[in-house]
Design an enzyme around this catalytic site. Structure first.
Site, PDB file in Angstrom:
ATOM      1  CD  GLU A 141     -11.612   2.703   8.533  1.00  0.00           C
ATOM      2  OE1 GLU A 141     -10.752   2.488   7.654  1.00  0.00           O
ATOM      3  OE2 GLU A 141     -12.713   2.129   8.579  1.00  0.00           O
TER       4      GLU A 141
ATOM      5  CG  PHE B 279     -17.858 -10.091  11.390  1.00  0.00           C
ATOM      6  CD1 PHE B 279     -16.975 -10.472  10.381  1.00  0.00           C
ATOM      7  CD2 PHE B 279     -18.626  -8.951  11.205  1.00  0.00           C
ATOM      8  CE1 PHE B 279     -16.871  -9.736   9.212  1.00  0.00           C
ATOM      9  CE2 PHE B 279     -18.525  -8.207  10.034  1.00  0.00           C
ATOM     10  CZ  PHE B 279     -17.642  -8.601   9.036  1.00  0.00           C
ATOM     11  CD  GLN B 280     -16.256  -5.593  10.533  1.00  0.00           C
ATOM     12  OE1 GLN B 280     -17.103  -4.934  11.110  1.00  0.00           O
ATOM     13  NE2 GLN B 280     -15.837  -5.326   9.303  1.00  0.00           N
TER      14      GLN B 280
ATOM     15  CE  LYS C 220     -24.616  -2.687  16.587  1.00  0.00           C
ATOM     16  NZ  LYS C 220     -24.814  -3.362  15.302  1.00  0.00           N
TER      17      LYS C 220
ATOM     18  CG  MET D 117      15.145  11.111   2.777  1.00  0.00           C
ATOM     19  SD  MET D 117      16.384  12.415   2.607  1.00  0.00           S
ATOM     20  CE  MET D 117      15.529  13.807   3.313  1.00  0.00           C
TER      21      MET D 117
HETATM   22  C1  TPP Z   1       4.970   5.061   5.628  1.00  0.00           C
HETATM   23  C2  TPP Z   1       6.406   5.236   5.306  1.00  0.00           C
HETATM   24  N1  TPP Z   1       7.061   4.293   4.588  1.00  0.00           N
HETATM   25  C3  TPP Z   1       8.369   4.440   4.292  1.00  0.00           C
HETATM   26  C4  TPP Z   1       9.059   5.540   4.694  1.00  0.00           C
HETATM   27  C5  TPP Z   1      10.538   5.699   4.357  1.00  0.00           C
HETATM   28  N2  TPP Z   1      10.754   6.859   3.476  1.00  0.00           N
HETATM   29  C6  TPP Z   1      11.174   8.043   3.971  1.00  0.00           C
HETATM   30  S1  TPP Z   1      11.303   9.187   2.788  1.00  0.00           S
HETATM   31  C7  TPP Z   1      10.820   8.122   1.595  1.00  0.00           C
HETATM   32  C8  TPP Z   1      10.701   8.564   0.163  1.00  0.00           C
HETATM   33  C9  TPP Z   1       9.586   9.507  -0.041  1.00  0.00           C
HETATM   34  O1  TPP Z   1       9.393   9.707  -1.422  1.00  0.00           O
HETATM   35  P1  TPP Z   1       8.567  10.944  -1.941  1.00  0.00           P
HETATM   36  O2  TPP Z   1       7.297  11.035  -1.208  1.00  0.00           O
HETATM   37  O3  TPP Z   1       8.480  10.853  -3.416  1.00  0.00           O
HETATM   38  O4  TPP Z   1       9.429  12.169  -1.472  1.00  0.00           O
HETATM   39  P2  TPP Z   1      10.859  12.692  -1.988  1.00  0.00           P
HETATM   40  O5  TPP Z   1      11.872  12.221  -1.007  1.00  0.00           O
HETATM   41  O6  TPP Z   1      11.078  12.144  -3.344  1.00  0.00           O
HETATM   42  O7  TPP Z   1      10.708  14.168  -1.961  1.00  0.00           O
HETATM   43  C10 TPP Z   1      10.577   6.868   2.133  1.00  0.00           C
HETATM   44  C11 TPP Z   1      10.174   5.686   1.348  1.00  0.00           C
HETATM   45  C12 TPP Z   1       8.340   6.486   5.469  1.00  0.00           C
HETATM   46  N3  TPP Z   1       8.924   7.574   5.966  1.00  0.00           N
HETATM   47  N4  TPP Z   1       7.020   6.329   5.732  1.00  0.00           N
END
Ligand code: TPP
Ligand code: MG
Lengths: 163, 565
Positions: free
Chosen positions: B49, B111-112, B161, B474
């Site tokens: 979803e 439920f749900q 529902k 990042m």
């Molecule tokens: C749902 C979610 N969880 C955690 C983060 C924190 N976060 C920001 S960038 C990142 C790393 C992303 O890794 P990747 O997709 O491999 O991209 P890269 O930076 O390596 O290009 C994380 C964990 C986020 N933005 N969103």
């Protein structure tokens, strides 16, 4: 600065939680909050006592106005208004304290609305500061219970909050 | 008389909804049955979803329509929350229809059952629980109206529902009147005049624009205005494409990973014309540092609460950006003389530009920036680019020069990893036949990877550009720079073989490891495999970092540049 915000809001289920949620989500203070339907039962009037700088107050009003259910918002404390709060206070009233409690209630223009052998319930209305003074004037050990409604307020004269 | 379920579908038809993104379950079975019996509203069955909401969100971002999602009660709803919050942060108009347990069961831990209105309240523009079938059509009408007017946003309609089984006459309201909701459209003329006066006095002006320009379809007006004024323009991450990035007046994106010239121009400007932007923390850096320069600010925004929220504004103009720009243009056509000192300002800006802050180091490995540059070339700069969150997202924003609005589709406000692939689905359905690239990372893509299956079912030929550094890049960048290289949990081990993974879903997979293979692979994907989903796994230099960078808490001009490292 202390502010009294008055809100006209659609009397829908969940309206209160939208306002309360907004205050908690954005870290605004709520000192007290009262809410009840108006003469038009489809609208509720909410009064919130809050603290904050001018910038914070500006944001509070804008954010409240953004809520889809909110019809009008006004900061009552910006201009002439009157405010009241109601308190019910249960005190121990035995021996010499019984007479003393009656006297104190009279001085503060309170009314004793429930009497038992050992307790009084005193009703007191006024500005919040007056209620505070009453509590301060009593021997703390004799106070059994306090209930306060929170502030409600209304603009003076032609200042009217209505749709 | 028709059933509530049929009413739901009729409402969608009335709203000219062509796609609904959803996933069925007990509480929406009547609605799915009504959906089955007609053909106008088509349903896209996602695999989770969250993706339904992201796809609906991107459908909206890349068109001018309201995206629609349909999910069942309980877990169906809780799975949508990330998607709803993502849309909310970026002000995307969307309607999410949720099933709910029958009215009599509400509050019984049925439920749900979940408190949908309560759970979604802080991340929707508004939400409704329908308690009477007679209110159903009017509520859905209101939902579309609220979602798409004023500052747009997602609206949730929770439908028990039993309401979908009950019958009543169908009467779809033509318009909506709400005493509590009347967003301002036209800007105040007096304020607009003041703004124009201030623009004439400006010696070091900057036009700073955000997502509001995209949302109000004001890119054309903005371009006209900027050209007339001959002032520099910078865009936020959400505003990219609002002004043509290849134009000489464009100084690039600003903010945490903005260009040297954009950040300096923003900081040292004496007049800022802010349009549909909100001075958020990723844009202005440390607000105290930003406040050190004396400047005057004109701010046009549909949402009064965005004005003077983080930066004090001198000339607030509340209104629809497009309408306000129209008024400004009219005034300017009546005569406008810019201050002659603006020419010196341009000289200063060109000097800043000379730093070439987007230059990047070369390597024997594939550099991610290079992949984006090639993607730009191969797609003629005309693709829709969706992205996830991380270094790859910033590279896409910095190196793909967006000339048109609604082409750059990413989660700016919430920063939600996982949006890229479902965003691609929504974009393709709203813009069939277009080139759609999803620039992602091996971390992000795995957050909604199951949608490869949806893409197969509906033949959605997204080109996935996986900038695979084997790292949560990042996060690693921050740890490298601010945590003495303690790479806590930022390394992604046990990655799948993405080529085989793509193939197992019935798609084309490619692994690209050498710089010289980048362009041919891209070309192949966009020509030979034009009609296929292609998963391109680019094995990139794992040490590549995003520059310029304004570290959290630092001032906008306190940038770390690639050359400093
Ligand atoms: C749902 C979610 N969880 C955690 C983060 C924190 N976060 C920001 S960038 C990142 C790393 C992303 O890794 P990747 O997709 O491999 O991209 P890269 O930076 O390596 O290009 C994380 C964990 C986020 N933005 N969103
Ligand atoms: Mg990565």
């Amino acid at each position: 600065m202390r502010h009294i915000i008055s809100i006209l809001i659609e009397n829908e289920a969940g309206a209160l939680s939208r306002v309360a949620g907004l205050f908690s989500a954005r870290g605004y203070n709520i000192e007290s909050l009262t809410v009840a339907p108006t003469e038009d039962p489809s609208l509720s009037r909410m009064t919130i006592l809050t603290w904050g700088s001018d910038e914070v107050l500006e944001q509070i009003t804008k954010q409240l106005n953004k809520l889809v259910d909110v019809v009008k918002v006004v900061d009552l404390s910006e201009a002439a208004h009157v405010e009241r709060e109601l308190m019910l206070i249960k005190v121990r009233a035995t021996g010499k304290d019984r007479e003393e409690m009656k006297r104190m209630a009279d001085i503060f223009r309170g009314r004793i609305i429930d009497v038992t052998e050992s307790t009084y319930v005193i009703e007191l209305t006024g500005a919040s500061s007056k209620l505070d003074s009453f509590i301060a004037a009593l021997d703390a050990g004799l106070i059994l219970e306090t209930v306060r409604t929170g502030v409600c307020g209304i603009g003076r004269g032609d200042r009217i909050l209505k749709v | 008389m028709i059933s509530g379920a049929e009413i739901v579908i009729r409402c969608l038809q009335e709203e000219k909804v062509d796609y609904v993104f959803g996933y069925p379950g007990g509480s929406v079975l009547h609605i799915y049955d009504a959906l089955f019996k007609q053909e106008e509203v088509k349903h896209i069955l996602v695999r989770h979803e969250q993706a339904a909401v992201h796809a609906a969100d991107a459908y909206s971002r890349s068109s001018q329509k309201v995206g629609v999602a349909l999910v069942t009660s309980g877990p169906g709803v809780t799975n949508t929350v990330t998607g709803i919050a993502t849309a909310y942060m970026d002000s995307i108009p969307m309607v999410v229809l949720c099933g709910q347990v029958p009215t009599a069961y509400i509050g019984q831990d049925a439920f749900q059952e979940c408190d949908t209105v309560g759970i979604t309240r802080p991340c929707v523009k508004h939400n409704f629980l329908v308690k009477d079938v007679k209110d159903l059509a009017a509520t859905i009408k209101k939902a579309f109206h609220i979602a798409s007017t004023g500052r747009p946003g997602p609206v949730v309609v929770d439908i028990p529902k039993d309401i979908t089984a009950q019958v009543c006459d169908f009467d779809y309201p033509k318009s909506v009147q709400m005493r509590s909701y009347n967003p301002v459209v036209k800007g105040h003329l007096g304020q607009i005049k003041k703004a124009v006066q201030m623009l004439q006095e400006a010696k070091r002006p900057i036009i700073y624009t955000g997502g509001g320009v995209i949302l109000s379809d004001a890119a054309e007006r903005l371009t006209q205005l900027a050209r007339k004024l001959n002032f520099p323009v910078t865009n936020t991450l959400m505003g990219l494409g609002g002004y043509p990035a290849t134009d000489k007046q464009f100084v690039g994106m600003l903010g945490m990973h903005g260009t040297f010239e954009a950040n300096n121009a923003m900081h040292y400007a004496d007049v800022i014309l802010a349009i549909g932007a909100r001075f958020d923390d990723r844009v202005i850096g440390n607000p105290e540092h930003f406040g050190e320069e004396k400047r005057r600010v004109i701010h046009i925004d549909i949402d009064p609460s965005s004005i003077s929220k983080r930066v004090k504004v001198d000339v607030p103009i509340v209104g629809n950006v497009n309408d306000v720009l129209d008024e400004i243009l009219k005034l300017i056509d009546g005569g406008f003389t810019a201050d002659p000192e603006v020419a010196d300002w341009w000289k200063q800006i060109d000097e800043w530009r000379g730093r070439n802050s987007l230059a990047y180091r070369q390597s024997e490995h594939i550099m991610p920036q290079y992949v984006v540059e090639k993607l730009y070339e191969v797609t003629g700069g005309d693709a829709f680019v969706t992205s996830d969150v991380g270094q790859h997202q910033m590279f896409a924003a910095q190196y793909y020069k967006f000339d048109k609005p609604r082409r750059w589709i990413n989660s700016g406000g919430l920063g939600t990893m996982g949006v890229g692939l479902p965003y691609g689905m929504g974009v393709l359905l709203a813009n069939p036949g277009s080139q759609v690239a999803c620039v992602t990372g091996e971390g992000s893509i795995q957050m909604c990877i199951q949608e490869l299956s949806t893409c197969k079912q509906y033949e959605l030929p997204i080109k996935i550009i996986n900038l695979n550094n084997g790292m949560l890049g990042m996060v690693r960048q921050w740890q490298e720079m601010f945590y003495s290289k303690r790479y806590s949990q930022s390394y992604v081990t046990s990655l799948p073989d993405f080529v085989k993974l793509a193939e197992s879903y019935g798609h084309v997979g490619m692994r690209i490891e050498k710089p010289e293979d980048v362009e041919p692979a891209l070309r192949k994907a966009f020509t030979e495999y034009k009609d296929r989903l292609v998963f391109m796994d680019f094995i990139i230099d794992p040490g590549a970092n995003v520059f310029p960078m304004v570290a959290a808490g630092k001032g906008l001009t306190e940038m770390i540049l690639a050359e400093d490292i």
